[in-house]
Design a protein around this motif. Structure first.
Motif, PDB file in Angstrom:
ATOM      1  N   LEU A 252      13.651  10.660  -6.309  1.00  0.00           N
ATOM      2  CA  LEU A 252      13.688   9.973  -5.015  1.00  0.00           C
ATOM      3  C   LEU A 252      14.168   8.533  -5.145  1.00  0.00           C
TER       4      LEU A 252
ATOM      5  N   ALA B  73      -0.959  17.869 -11.873  1.00  0.00           N
ATOM      6  CA  ALA B  73      -1.308  16.448 -11.760  1.00  0.00           C
ATOM      7  C   ALA B  73      -2.361  16.255 -10.673  1.00  0.00           C
TER       8      ALA B  73
ATOM      9  N   LEU C 204      10.893  15.600   1.301  1.00  0.00           N
ATOM     10  CA  LEU C 204       9.618  14.887   1.231  1.00  0.00           C
ATOM     11  C   LEU C 204       8.445  15.805   1.505  1.00  0.00           C
TER      12      LEU C 204
ATOM     13  N   ALA D 268       2.014   1.761  -3.445  1.00  0.00           N
ATOM     14  CA  ALA D 268       0.916   2.200  -4.304  1.00  0.00           C
ATOM     15  C   ALA D 268       0.578   3.670  -4.048  1.00  0.00           C
ATOM     16  N   LEU D 269       0.620   4.080  -2.787  1.00  0.00           N
ATOM     17  CA  LEU D 269       0.171   5.438  -2.458  1.00  0.00           C
ATOM     18  C   LEU D 269       1.282   6.477  -2.494  1.00  0.00           C
ATOM     19  N   PHE D 270       2.544   6.027  -2.348  1.00  0.00           N
ATOM     20  CA  PHE D 270       3.616   7.011  -2.223  1.00  0.00           C
ATOM     21  C   PHE D 270       3.671   8.032  -3.365  1.00  0.00           C
ATOM     22  N   PRO D 271       3.643   7.592  -4.632  1.00  0.00           N
ATOM     23  CA  PRO D 271       3.722   8.587  -5.706  1.00  0.00           C
ATOM     24  C   PRO D 271       2.605   9.630  -5.619  1.00  0.00           C
ATOM     25  N   LEU D 272       1.418   9.195  -5.169  1.00  0.00           N
ATOM     26  CA  LEU D 272       0.303  10.131  -5.062  1.00  0.00           C
ATOM     27  C   LEU D 272       0.527  11.111  -3.908  1.00  0.00           C
TER      28      LEU D 272
ATOM     29  N   LEU E 298      10.016  11.155 -10.184  1.00  0.00           N
ATOM     30  CA  LEU E 298      10.511  10.190  -9.192  1.00  0.00           C
ATOM     31  C   LEU E 298      11.741   9.470  -9.715  1.00  0.00           C
TER      32      LEU E 298
ATOM     33  N   PHE F  91      -1.886  -2.986 -11.679  1.00  0.00           N
ATOM     34  CA  PHE F  91      -2.044  -4.301 -11.046  1.00  0.00           C
ATOM     35  C   PHE F  91      -3.332  -4.411 -10.229  1.00  0.00           C
TER      36      PHE F  91
ATOM     37  N   TRP G 260       2.745  -0.737 -11.636  1.00  0.00           N
ATOM     38  CA  TRP G 260       2.226   0.052 -10.505  1.00  0.00           C
ATOM     39  C   TRP G 260       0.818   0.576 -10.819  1.00  0.00           C
TER      40      TRP G 260
ATOM     41  N   TRP H 238       3.429  11.969  -2.637  1.00  0.00           N
ATOM     42  CA  TRP H 238       4.546  12.832  -3.003  1.00  0.00           C
ATOM     43  C   TRP H 238       4.090  13.938  -3.965  1.00  0.00           C
ATOM     44  N   MET H 239       3.223  13.558  -4.923  1.00  0.00           N
ATOM     45  CA  MET H 239       2.666  14.529  -5.868  1.00  0.00           C
ATOM     46  C   MET H 239       1.949  15.650  -5.110  1.00  0.00           C
TER      47      MET H 239
ATOM     48  N   ALA I 132      -1.185  12.213 -15.796  1.00  0.00           N
ATOM     49  CA  ALA I 132      -0.802  12.898 -14.565  1.00  0.00           C
ATOM     50  C   ALA I 132       0.212  12.065 -13.784  1.00  0.00           C
TER      51      ALA I 132
ATOM     52  N   VAL J 107       4.346  12.428 -12.712  1.00  0.00           N
ATOM     53  CA  VAL J 107       4.876  12.198 -11.365  1.00  0.00           C
ATOM     54  C   VAL J 107       6.039  11.202 -11.440  1.00  0.00           C
TER      55      VAL J 107
ATOM     56  N   ALA K  45      -6.349   1.135  -1.083  1.00  0.00           N
ATOM     57  CA  ALA K  45      -5.022   1.703  -1.301  1.00  0.00           C
ATOM     58  C   ALA K  45      -4.364   1.064  -2.516  1.00  0.00           C
ATOM     59  N   LEU K  46      -4.458  -0.267  -2.619  1.00  0.00           N
ATOM     60  CA  LEU K  46      -3.802  -0.962  -3.726  1.00  0.00           C
ATOM     61  C   LEU K  46      -4.497  -0.693  -5.055  1.00  0.00           C
TER      62      LEU K  46
ATOM     63  N   SER L  36       0.829  -1.200   0.000  1.00  0.00           N
ATOM     64  CA  SER L  36       0.000   0.000   0.000  1.00  0.00           C
ATOM     65  C   SER L  36       0.866   1.252   0.000  1.00  0.00           C
TER      66      SER L  36
ATOM     67  N   MET M 139       3.316  19.143 -10.551  1.00  0.00           N
ATOM     68  CA  MET M 139       2.665  18.301  -9.542  1.00  0.00           C
ATOM     69  C   MET M 139       1.292  18.880  -9.186  1.00  0.00           C
TER      70      MET M 139
ATOM     71  N   PRO N  55      -4.156   3.469  -7.685  1.00  0.00           N
ATOM     72  CA  PRO N  55      -3.485   3.876  -8.934  1.00  0.00           C
ATOM     73  C   PRO N  55      -4.309   3.608 -10.197  1.00  0.00           C
TER      74      PRO N  55
ATOM     75  N   PHE O  93      -6.747  -1.694   2.751  1.00  0.00           N
ATOM     76  CA  PHE O  93      -5.673  -2.146   1.873  1.00  0.00           C
ATOM     77  C   PHE O  93      -6.154  -2.301   0.429  1.00  0.00           C
TER      78      PHE O  93
END
Lengths: 273, 296
Positions: free
Chosen positions: B134, A244, A46, A21-25, B127, B169, B166, A27-28, B119, B123, B108-109, A18, A241, B112, B105
């Protein structure tokens, strides 16, 4: 492996997944509040040290992203409302009305699913050009007004409507349109909501066709506007960002609010019957 | 009112849209691919000439076409299995009775999947920036060498594959979860009583019973991944050194940058034929393996 260890492993992996999956969002969102240039320092920060709405202000006041937002809203709403009407009528007809050639026409539609949409795009562009519809909202909306997936989804669901109900209404002298509007549509409400969300999200996120048919900035939808901004402002990370965020947030919010219906639709659509 | 007429009345709007804006253009594309339709024809349709199979023939002699086909095949061959393993893994974890906060969960999964590809591609581009990204900061922190993700022709496609996995999935994860829930719990109970390890349960119960779902997901994912376009368009613009030019990217470039609509239509049709052949092959192989499993 003991149950305790297994529990830790499973939940730990879910947590890690999770996070990825969520980090890029996340961070954006975070970078969208940074001052211009702040994200380009080492080590990469960050969180903003001094949060600002300046990027959003620039996007709306100077870059005109409000127009793209309005275009996306208008186009996606028009596609959703009209295609819903067309797909509902057709799906109901395939499920409940008897006519000659029903099986053949339906088979032909399903067969058409093997053809990727991009095959049609070049002649479609020419067609719209001769109709004078290139670079117009109609050019984006018209081809999306019916979908085999939508018709299929409605048909699957409408098959569950009891035949007796419709026959009884016909005995009472009700017209077919009246039956559709007053009896069938209320029964189809769950699938209407599901299909509406799926259609709206698909229309909002669509990229390739609007990119082809929209040749001038005035009609750009958000994804196209954002892609063209990204080419001009490649170095303004913070600004991009924020753009986005504006593009993703509406659909993410819609999904979070109505995910039950959305996921249901995915499953119904993926069941081959 | 006549019943037949009513039915057609309900069907007509949708069929007109599909006929005029899909069926007709598909037939048009086939016709177009046999012509030399270009910028001059766009100005005056009288300039169009019938060239037979020339576009296809010429395509087979262009290195860029084979390169695009190769890049797309690479994307499908690596991306699809990876995406399926990740989706299935996530579904198995979520489906475990030991998992907590499943609704959270799952959301969250899945998040994306609903995001706009352009967009999040933007990002992603930051990255994976070589200097300020990062991902490289993380690698450095772990004591590894930074990678020139988007500037090195060998790394650009793997980066796009990571992005696609990413992004997508979660979609297959949901379908796998439904498939897993359809497997009777008694089978696992019986296996546990016989002392079967989780690994053996996966191999001998889950995977065989999930086979129809696996096949369907594989076919849907393969045909989706063949349609690679927005990711290289936004992240790499086909570069570096054209290493991320996909078949659809080539079609777009040929058609709407150079206005060679005839030759671009040939590209579109070749893609269609390849997709069709691969799907048919997958169906055939899976049927044979199912039959062999029954005989064994």
């Amino acid at each position: 492996m003991s149950t305790r260890l297994a529990r830790w492993t499973i939940n730990g992996l879910l947590l890690a997944g999770s996070a990825v999956a969520l980090f890029p969002l996340a961070w954006m969102l975070s970078v969208s509040f940074m001052h211009p240039g702040d994200s380009g320092t080492l080590p990469p920060p960050l969180l903003p040290t001094d949060a600002t709405l300046g990027n959003y202000r620039t996007l709306f006041l100077r870059v005109g992203i409000g127009g793209y937002l309005a275009n996306s809203l208008a186009v996606s709403t028009a596609i959703t409302v009209l295609s819903l009407a067309f797909n509902l009528m057709a799906g109901y007809a395939f499920a409940k009305l008897r006519f000659r050639g029903r099986t053949a026409v339906f088979r032909a539609l399903i067969g058409g699913l093997v053809i990727p949409a991009q095959v049609a795009m070049l002649p479609l562009f020419l067609l719209l050009k001769y109709l004078g519809l290139v670079n117009s909202y109609a050019g984006v909306v018209l081809p999306a007004l019916a979908s085999v997936f939508g018709i299929f989804l409605v048909r699957q669901y409408a098959r569950g409507i009891p035949r007796e109900l419709l026959e009884a209404a016909r005995m009472d002298g009700a017209g077919e349109v009246w039956i559709f509007v007053r009896i069938v549509l209320p029964l189809l409400r769950p699938i209407v909501v599901t299909l509406a969300i799926i259609t709206f999200l698909t229309a909002w996120n669509d990229f390739m066709w609007p990119l082809i048919v929209l040749t001038g900035q005035d009609h750009y939808t958000l994804p196209i506007g954002l892609a063209s901004l990204a080419r001009e402002h490649a170095r303004d990370t913070e600004l991009m960002m924020a753009g986005a965020v504006i593009t993703v947030l509406p659909v993410l919010a819609l999904f979070l609010a109505l995910q039950r219906y959305y996921l249901q639709g995915l499953l119904l659509g993926s069941m081959k019957r | 009112m006549n019943r037949q007429r009513v039915a057609w009345l309900f069907l007509t709007p949708a069929l007109i849209v599909l006929g005029v804006f899909f069926l007709l253009p598909v037939l048009g594309a086939l016709a177009l691919s046999f012509t030399d339709y270009d910028l001059y024809a766009l100005a005056d349709p009288h300039n169009v000439r019938f060239v037979g199979l020339h576009n296809y023939w010429a395509l087979l002699h262009r290195p860029v076409f084979w390169a695009a086909l190769g890049h797309t095949a690479y994307f499908v061959a690596v991306g699809v299995p990876l995406s399926m393993v990740v989706s299935l893994g996530a579904a198995l974890l979520l489906n475990s009775p030991l998992a907590k906060a499943r609704a959270f969960f799952r959301t969250a999964l899945f998040a994306p999947v609903v995001t706009t590809v352009v967009a999040v591609a933007i990002v992603w581009r930051y990255l994976f920036n070589t200097k300020y990204g990062l991902v490289n900061a993380l690698l450095e922190w772990l004591g590894l060498h930074p990678v020139d993700w988007l500037g090195d022709p060998h790394w650009a496609m793997p980066t796009i594959i990571l992005f696609a996995v990413w992004k997508n999935f979660g979609y297959n994860m949901i379908i796998f979860m439904a498939g897993l829930q359809a497997i009777p719990a008694e089978l696992y109970e019986a296996a546990r009583m016989d002392g079967a390890t989780p690994w053996r349960q996966l191999r001998h119960i889950t995977l065989p019973l999930l086979q129809p779902t696996l096949l369907m997901v594989a076919i849907l994912t393969v045909s989706g991944y063949f349609q690679l376009f927005a990711e290289p368009y936004v992240i790499t613009e086909g570069g570096p050194l054209q290493s991320t030019v996909s078949v659809l990217y080539l079609m777009y470039d040929e058609g709407f940058t150079w206005w060679n609509l005839g030759s671009a239509s040939a590209v579109a049709f070749v893609l269609f034929i390849v997709m069709f052949a691969v799907t048919a092959l997958m169906l055939r192989l899976s049927r044979r393996s199912l039959r062999e499993a029954e005989l064994a």
